[in-house]
Enzyme design. Structure first.
Site, mmCIF file in Angstrom:
data_model
loop_
_atom_site.group_PDB
_atom_site.id
_atom_site.type_symbol
_atom_site.label_atom_id
_atom_site.label_comp_id
_atom_site.label_asym_id
_atom_site.label_seq_id
_atom_site.Cartn_x
_atom_site.Cartn_y
_atom_site.Cartn_z
ATOM 1 N N SER A 136 37.207 34.663 34.135
ATOM 2 C CA SER A 136 35.879 35.173 34.465
ATOM 3 C C SER A 136 35.237 34.356 35.597
ATOM 4 C CB SER A 136 35.015 35.209 33.209
ATOM 5 O OG SER A 136 33.886 36.033 33.408
ATOM 6 N N ASP A 159 41.352 36.640 35.753
ATOM 7 C CA ASP A 159 40.436 37.788 35.826
ATOM 8 C C ASP A 159 39.040 37.386 36.306
ATOM 9 O OD1 ASP A 159 39.968 36.311 33.535
ATOM 10 O OD2 ASP A 159 39.108 38.014 32.469
ATOM 11 N N ARG A 173 33.728 35.021 46.774
ATOM 12 C CA ARG A 173 34.435 35.349 45.535
ATOM 13 C C ARG A 173 35.912 35.014 45.718
ATOM 14 N NH1 ARG A 173 37.372 39.369 47.411
ATOM 15 N NH2 ARG A 173 36.464 41.023 48.690
ATOM 16 N N ASP A 175 39.665 35.667 46.534
ATOM 17 C CA ASP A 175 40.381 36.613 47.380
ATOM 18 C C ASP A 175 41.766 36.037 47.690
ATOM 19 O OD1 ASP A 175 40.532 36.081 50.658
ATOM 20 O OD2 ASP A 175 39.158 34.771 49.588
ATOM 21 N N ASP A 178 42.754 32.437 49.123
ATOM 22 C CA ASP A 178 42.368 31.200 48.438
ATOM 23 C C ASP A 178 43.557 30.397 47.935
ATOM 24 O OD1 ASP A 178 39.672 31.674 48.848
ATOM 25 O OD2 ASP A 178 39.445 32.806 46.986
ATOM 26 N N HIS A 227 36.911 42.357 28.267
ATOM 27 C CA HIS A 227 37.081 41.280 29.245
ATOM 28 C C HIS A 227 38.028 40.202 28.715
ATOM 29 C CE1 HIS A 227 36.217 39.386 32.938
ATOM 30 N NE2 HIS A 227 35.289 38.533 32.540
#
Length: 417
Positions: A136, A159, A173, A175, A178, A227
């Site tokens: 998360s 995730d 964020r 991607d 990274d 999740h």
């Protein structure tokens, strides 16, 4: 032992300030963490910098309790390979009722972890042997660390969170740039991140709602079930009790239609820890989407590819029901993602998912429901039906030839191997 920080709701209501702890586990201490000092870590005898290192990074903790999966993941990683497993405990920071506060702390925590990894590198550790497993918000935290290190980290997995990141730019964020290899597992489009954000993105059941999870907001586990399924699937694949075979495909609808169950460009990949063996092929292909279906509970998958060749005089549309029988045990698959077309000499490929694994199938029942309730029942002739077990390649194919049946009526037959 140094244990993961255990907080409660009172801490969350009052709010917590960021404090990052690094807990080391190895094969010599799989259940007893050793807290590493950010600067004096080389003095820890169990920390061998010549070994690969896996960092486990949790996400938002609105209750303050330790993640239920963390001990299990640490143990399985240590069993699978001789590695340093470092749990990045930022519970003080992640435990806030205000989600915005936890999101803001991911950047600070990433800066902290980046400094530690740079210190490791100075002591001789290799960046490409490092694996960041982020859950998360932890996935975005891992992405920020990877970006700080210019994408030279070996691998980032799992995730990424969705809220506040759905319209973020790549530098805001996780991607693919990274890390040298980024693999993402999607199980929730509400609290997880939509779209493709890795070198390979796996979509369990289309990446949205998961079987067995509540559909109403009033259910207790509504906010976590979908999740959290990504971690449970990852654990199941890691310990070898699940075979999560995913297929590169343009969409989940095409996957359900059986259009992607054989691919010449790229063979099916095992979702989870072992996907790394396909890294070179994936990097050549560019960003790849891969889909798989699961059941509601362990072992999560039991899928068959069903190939049928029909010969009927009149065009019929319908859904297919298949039952497998083993003694008194019966399991059924309903293939109703859309109406299927049956006509003269037509080959149809389907994906059939069963809830129970019956290793010794002695009878198969088949029904094609057309919805026709008025007038005569039309006959359908199956020139051939073949069931191929996708997750159990050691099992034989099950076939049968020349079957006559009526629409809306079940026919049973013994399979030929």
């Amino acid at each position: 032992c140094d244990n993961f920080t255990d907080l409660n709701l009172s801490h969350c209501f009052l709010g917590t300030s960021l404090y990052v702890r690094l807990l080391l586990y190895t094969r010599a201490n799989p259940a007893c963490g050793r807290e590493l000092h950010h600067q004096r870590f080389p003095s820890e005898p169990l920390f061998n910098l010549s070994r690969p290192t896996a960092f486990v990074i949790h996400g938002y903790r609105p209750t303050g309790a330790p993640p239920v999966w963390i001990d299990h993941l640490v143990r399985l990683l240590a069993e699978r390979r001789d590695v340093n497993v470092i749990v990045v405990d930022w519970n003080r920071g992640a435990a806030n009722l205000n989600y915005l506060t936890a999101v803001a702390y991911t950047r600070e925590a990433a800066h902290n972890l980046t400094g530690f990894i740079r210190s490791m590198q100075e002591e001789g550790a290799s960046l490409d042997s490092m694996h960041l497993i982020g859950v998360s918000l932890g996935a975005h935290l891992a992405g920020f660390v990877g970006a700080n290190l210019k994408g030279k980290i070996g691998r980032i997995t799992l995730d990424p969170a969705g809220p506040l990141f759905t319209s973020a730019t790549p530098d805001e964020r996780l991607d693919p740039s990274d890390a040298m290899f980024v693999d993402v597992l999607h199980t929730d489009m509400d609290f997880g991140l939509r779209g493709a954000h890795g070198h390979i993105d796996f979509y369990a059941n289309g990446g949205a709602d998961q079987p067995g999870c509540p559909k109403t907001i009033f259910a207790k586990s509504y906010f976590v079930c979908d999740h959290q399924r990504s971690m449970f699937l990852y654990l199941c694949a890691l310990n070898g009790t699940c075979s999560l075979t995913a297929y590169p495909c343009a969409s989940y609808a095409d996957f359900l239609d059986g259009r992607c169950l054989q691919c010449e460009a790229f063979k099916p990949a095992s979702c989870g820890y072992d996907v790394i063996q396909w890294r070179e092929s994936l990097l050549k292909l560019g960003q790849t989407k891969a889909f798989f279906s699961t059941t509601a509970s362990h072992p999560y998958t039991l899928n068959y590819r069903v190939d049928m060749v029909t010969w009927n005089q009149y065009l019929r549309w319908g859904v297919v029901y298949i039952r497998l029988h083993s003694g008194r045990n019966v399991t059924e698959a309903r293939i109703d993602s859309k109406l299927l077309r049956f006509e003269q000499f037509t080959s149809t490929r389907l994906l059939a998912q069963f809830d129970e694994d019956l290793p010794h199938v002695h009878k198969i029942s088949l029904r094609i429901n057309t919805g026709n309730v008025i007038g005569p029942r039309y006959k359908i002739r199956l020139l051939r039906i073949r069931l191929t077990p996708l997750e159990r390649p050691q099992r034989p194919l099950m076939c049968r030839f020349d079957i006559f049946m009526e629409e809306n009526t079940e026919v049973a037959f013994r399979p030929l191997s």
